[in-house]
Design a protein around this motif. Structure first.
Motif, mmCIF file in Angstrom:
data_model
loop_
_atom_site.group_PDB
_atom_site.id
_atom_site.type_symbol
_atom_site.label_atom_id
_atom_site.label_comp_id
_atom_site.label_asym_id
_atom_site.label_seq_id
_atom_site.Cartn_x
_atom_site.Cartn_y
_atom_site.Cartn_z
ATOM 1 N N THR A 1 -1.964 4.021 -15.459
ATOM 2 C CA THR A 1 -1.085 3.369 -14.254
ATOM 3 C C THR A 1 -1.555 3.939 -13.006
ATOM 4 O O THR A 1 -1.721 2.889 -11.936
ATOM 5 N N ASN A 2 -2.002 4.936 -12.639
ATOM 6 C CA ASN A 2 -2.630 5.725 -11.545
ATOM 7 C C ASN A 2 -3.745 4.696 -11.252
ATOM 8 O O ASN A 2 -4.206 4.360 -9.887
ATOM 9 N N LEU A 3 -4.645 4.433 -11.969
ATOM 10 C CA LEU A 3 -5.878 3.720 -11.958
ATOM 11 C C LEU A 3 -5.661 2.204 -11.266
ATOM 12 O O LEU A 3 -6.094 1.892 -10.393
ATOM 13 N N LYS A 4 -4.586 1.713 -11.958
ATOM 14 C CA LYS A 4 -4.251 0.244 -11.313
ATOM 15 C C LYS A 4 -3.504 0.212 -10.040
ATOM 16 O O LYS A 4 -3.965 -0.533 -9.201
ATOM 17 N N VAL A 5 -2.871 1.214 -9.714
ATOM 18 C CA VAL A 5 -2.169 1.337 -8.442
ATOM 19 C C VAL A 5 -3.044 1.557 -7.401
ATOM 20 O O VAL A 5 -3.151 1.002 -6.205
ATOM 21 N N LEU A 6 -3.958 2.661 -7.545
ATOM 22 C CA LEU A 6 -4.837 3.129 -6.636
ATOM 23 C C LEU A 6 -6.129 1.977 -6.435
ATOM 24 O O LEU A 6 -6.883 1.898 -5.267
ATOM 25 N N TRP A 7 -6.277 1.043 -7.392
ATOM 26 C CA TRP A 7 -7.157 0.024 -7.061
ATOM 27 C C TRP A 7 -6.845 -0.691 -6.026
ATOM 28 O O TRP A 7 -7.599 -1.243 -5.128
ATOM 29 N N LEU A 8 -5.425 -1.179 -5.817
ATOM 30 C CA LEU A 8 -5.008 -2.209 -5.021
ATOM 31 C C LEU A 8 -4.531 -1.268 -3.790
ATOM 32 O O LEU A 8 -3.693 -2.058 -2.816
ATOM 33 N N GLN A 9 -4.289 -0.276 -3.639
ATOM 34 C CA GLN A 9 -3.639 0.637 -2.639
ATOM 35 C C GLN A 9 -4.178 0.121 -1.286
ATOM 36 O O GLN A 9 -3.442 -0.254 -0.574
ATOM 37 N N GLU A 10 -5.487 0.173 -1.108
ATOM 38 C CA GLU A 10 -5.719 0.005 0.275
ATOM 39 C C GLU A 10 -5.686 -1.595 0.695
ATOM 40 O O GLU A 10 -5.347 -1.712 1.970
ATOM 41 N N TRP A 11 -5.705 -2.366 -0.248
ATOM 42 C CA TRP A 11 -5.334 -3.819 -0.116
ATOM 43 C C TRP A 11 -4.050 -3.908 0.162
ATOM 44 O O TRP A 11 -3.646 -4.822 1.069
ATOM 45 N N TYR A 12 -3.132 -3.356 -0.275
ATOM 46 C CA TYR A 12 -1.677 -3.315 -0.272
ATOM 47 C C TYR A 12 -1.451 -3.184 1.238
ATOM 48 O O TYR A 12 -0.361 -3.751 1.867
ATOM 49 N N LYS A 13 -1.816 -1.968 1.791
ATOM 50 C CA LYS A 13 -1.655 -1.679 3.202
ATOM 51 C C LYS A 13 -1.722 -2.709 4.125
ATOM 52 O O LYS A 13 -1.034 -3.077 5.040
ATOM 53 N N VAL A 14 -3.026 -3.277 3.970
ATOM 54 C CA VAL A 14 -3.490 -4.485 4.783
ATOM 55 C C VAL A 14 -2.612 -5.718 4.513
ATOM 56 O O VAL A 14 -1.802 -6.390 5.556
ATOM 57 N N SER A 15 -2.145 -5.961 3.259
ATOM 58 C CA SER A 15 -1.461 -7.063 2.961
ATOM 59 C C SER A 15 -0.014 -6.918 3.494
ATOM 60 O O SER A 15 0.436 -7.936 3.975
ATOM 61 N N LEU A 16 0.364 -5.635 3.491
ATOM 62 C CA LEU A 16 2.028 -5.568 4.040
ATOM 63 C C LEU A 16 2.021 -5.788 5.694
ATOM 64 O O LEU A 16 2.787 -6.424 6.315
ATOM 65 N N ALA A 17 0.856 -5.315 6.225
ATOM 66 C CA ALA A 17 0.749 -5.755 7.860
ATOM 67 C C ALA A 17 0.445 -7.218 7.881
ATOM 68 O O ALA A 17 0.822 -7.729 8.912
ATOM 69 N N ILE A 18 -0.337 -7.924 6.875
ATOM 70 C CA ILE A 18 -0.276 -9.167 7.071
ATOM 71 C C ILE A 18 1.125 -10.036 6.905
ATOM 72 O O ILE A 18 1.664 -11.129 7.718
ATOM 73 N N LYS A 19 1.908 -9.522 6.072
ATOM 74 C CA LYS A 19 3.129 -10.103 5.658
ATOM 75 C C LYS A 19 4.211 -9.818 6.908
ATOM 76 O O LYS A 19 4.768 -10.867 7.238
ATOM 77 N N GLU A 20 4.082 -8.734 7.707
ATOM 78 C CA GLU A 20 4.807 -8.384 8.910
ATOM 79 C C GLU A 20 4.265 -9.823 10.071
ATOM 80 O O GLU A 20 5.003 -9.770 11.142
ATOM 81 N N ASN A 21 3.243 -10.084 9.994
ATOM 82 C CA ASN A 21 2.674 -11.079 10.987
ATOM 83 C C ASN A 21 2.441 -10.219 12.383
ATOM 84 O O ASN A 21 2.982 -10.999 13.350
ATOM 85 N N LYS A 22 1.994 -8.951 12.277
ATOM 86 C CA LYS A 22 1.904 -8.511 13.730
ATOM 87 C C LYS A 22 0.464 -7.953 13.773
ATOM 88 O O LYS A 22 0.089 -7.278 12.807
ATOM 89 N N LEU A 23 0.016 -8.116 14.837
ATOM 90 C CA LEU A 23 -1.298 -7.779 15.107
ATOM 91 C C LEU A 23 -1.432 -6.143 15.207
ATOM 92 O O LEU A 23 -2.572 -5.728 14.411
ATOM 93 N N LYS A 24 -0.864 -5.184 15.704
ATOM 94 C CA LYS A 24 -1.056 -4.123 15.933
ATOM 95 C C LYS A 24 -1.183 -3.257 14.277
ATOM 96 O O LYS A 24 -1.914 -2.486 13.960
ATOM 97 N N PRO A 25 -0.040 -3.514 13.523
ATOM 98 C CA PRO A 25 -0.157 -2.990 12.080
ATOM 99 C C PRO A 25 -1.448 -3.268 11.226
ATOM 100 O O PRO A 25 -2.072 -2.773 10.673
#
Length: 423
Positions: A159-183
């Motif tokens: 599970t650690n491997l799977k979570v860490l695989w997308l962790q960086e992408w998840y951070k960016v995706s959350l910022a996109i979901k917020e639709n805010k430029l600074k995040p």
């Protein structure tokens, strides 16, 4: 009488509704673009890309990020698939000691993007939906922790491997979901250390499967989804989708694939002030490297160390590529240069291109997966090496829960539903 009249009205209304529905269906069908491919050709090409990319990934997986000398010391001159004596990692292999044919995140990303395209079932792909797809995939992995106990160490490690695989992408995706430029800016500034990584190149080649014979549309859609890329990496990712699109209908004409590097520029990179189009300069550099390397064929080139490289021209090409390395092996421009050089040097031959890239080293599973995708679409599944494709399909299905045939079938059905077909 009232009941009779009511029934008549209902009957007439239903007939009108049915007729209108029929008209609407015919109108929608008539509005679909007409494909230049037959259904059988599409099936062969789609499966060629999916399996061809996996073959490239599997050939490079045992030695991903290795130095050339270490590859030769452990595996010799690589000409096929081999077992893996390397550690597991989130972006690499998820199971230790995988047999020949195992794959890394390059194949997992093809599976993820095919799933997303199938969910969309549209020629216009939604950026927010794509980032949400990654969020949902990450959270599904993360939620597995809730059912695990401390002594379930093997399951925790997986599970650690799977979570860490997308962790960086998840951070960016959350910022996109917020639709805010600074995040979003903050998240992208730290995405894999802020390097110009080949993020989009992991999935963009497969996007071309939606747009046979329409490389500009493929470019536009891939560019819109290159939300994890910085700078020229966005252009390079989009070009990989355009090359795949062109490869689907190239009919053995390499120029049909290569011309997109110059002709497809909807974002106007060629007119960029002071710089112009950096991705095209990479292509010109690849042409120069191939020309100089071919001129050295038959000459004696003495490397600094003992080498198993079979031809002087290959050695010279490697030396010239070495002069153009970036700080990180997964830099988008470096990846682009190596892929183009290998394809040009080997005259678009599938296996020879894979061998060239895998033995060169660096991020060789990614370069081989990208080239494998483009050339798999170019040649089709039937032209891929039989033993390689069967081994890769078997291992991915039985050990990695990736059924490449079903994955290809999903994309075939998706593309079929979006076009009119001659057969």
């Amino acid at each position: 009488m009232r009941n009779f009249n009511f029934c008549i009205y209902v009957f007439i209304g239903c007939c009108l509704w049915a007729c209108e529905g029929g008209k609407q269906e015919n109108t929608n069908k008539a509005d679909l673009p007409v494909s230049e491919l037959s259904k059988s050709e599409l099936s062969d090409k789609v499966k060629g890309l999916i399996v061809g990319s996996a073959i490239g990934d599997a050939m490079g997986a045992p030695t991903e990020m290795w130095a050339r000398e270490d590859i030769q010391k452990t595996y010799g001159w690589v000409t096929g698939l081999d077992t893996m004596v390397r550690e597991v990692s989130p972006e690499g292999i998820w199971k230790a000691n995988l047999p020949a044919g195992g794959t890394t995140d390059d194949t997992r990303w093809k599976a993820l993007i095919v799933d997303f395209m199938s969910e969309q079932n549209s020629l216009s792909l939604d950026v927010d939906a794509f980032s949400n797809h990654i969020i949902q995939t990450y959270e599904a992995y993360f939620n597995r922790y809730k059912s695990l106990k401390p002594d379930q160490t093997k399951d925790l490690e997986e599970t650690n491997l799977k979570v860490l695989w997308l962790q960086e992408w998840y951070k960016v995706s959350l910022a996109i979901k917020e639709n805010k430029l600074k995040p979003y800016q903050k998240a992208m500034g730290k995405f894999y250390g802020g390097e110009m990584v080949c993020a989009g190149l992991l999935y963009a080649p497969a996007l071309g499967l939606l747009y046979p014979s329409d490389p500009e549309m493929a470019y536009n859609q891939a560019y819109n989804l290159s939300i994890y890329d910085l700078g020229l990496a966005k252009d390079i990712s989009a070009l990989s989708a355009a090359m795949t699109s062109a490869a689907l209908t190239a009919n053995g004409n390499q120029n049909e694939v290569l011309r997109v590097l110059k002709d497809i520029d909807p974002e106007g990179y060629f007119s960029s002030r002071l710089v112009g189009r950096s991705s095209y300069r990479v292509y010109e550099l690849a042409l120069d490297i191939v020309a100089e390397a071919k001129d050295s064929l038959g000459t004696e080139l003495k490397p600094n160390k003992t080498t198993l490289i079979p031809e002087s021209s290959i050695l010279r090409a490697y030396q010239l590529l070495d002069q153009n390395l970036q700080d990180m092996p997964f830099h988008a421009a470096e990846i682009h240069l190596q892929v183009l050089t290998a394809m040009l040097f080997n005259d678009f031959k599938f296996k020879e291109t894979m061998i060239f890239l895998v033995n060169y080293g660096r991020d060789n599973d990614t370069t081989a997966a990208i080239a494998g995708a483009i050339l798999g679409a170019y040649h089709g599944y039937a032209q891929l090496p039989i033993e390689m494709r069967e081994q890769v399909e078997k291992v991915n299905d039985e050990l990695l829960d990736i059924n490449l045939e079903k994955l290809a079938e999903k994309q075939i059905n998706n593309t079929l539903s979006l076009y009119l077909w001659p057969d």
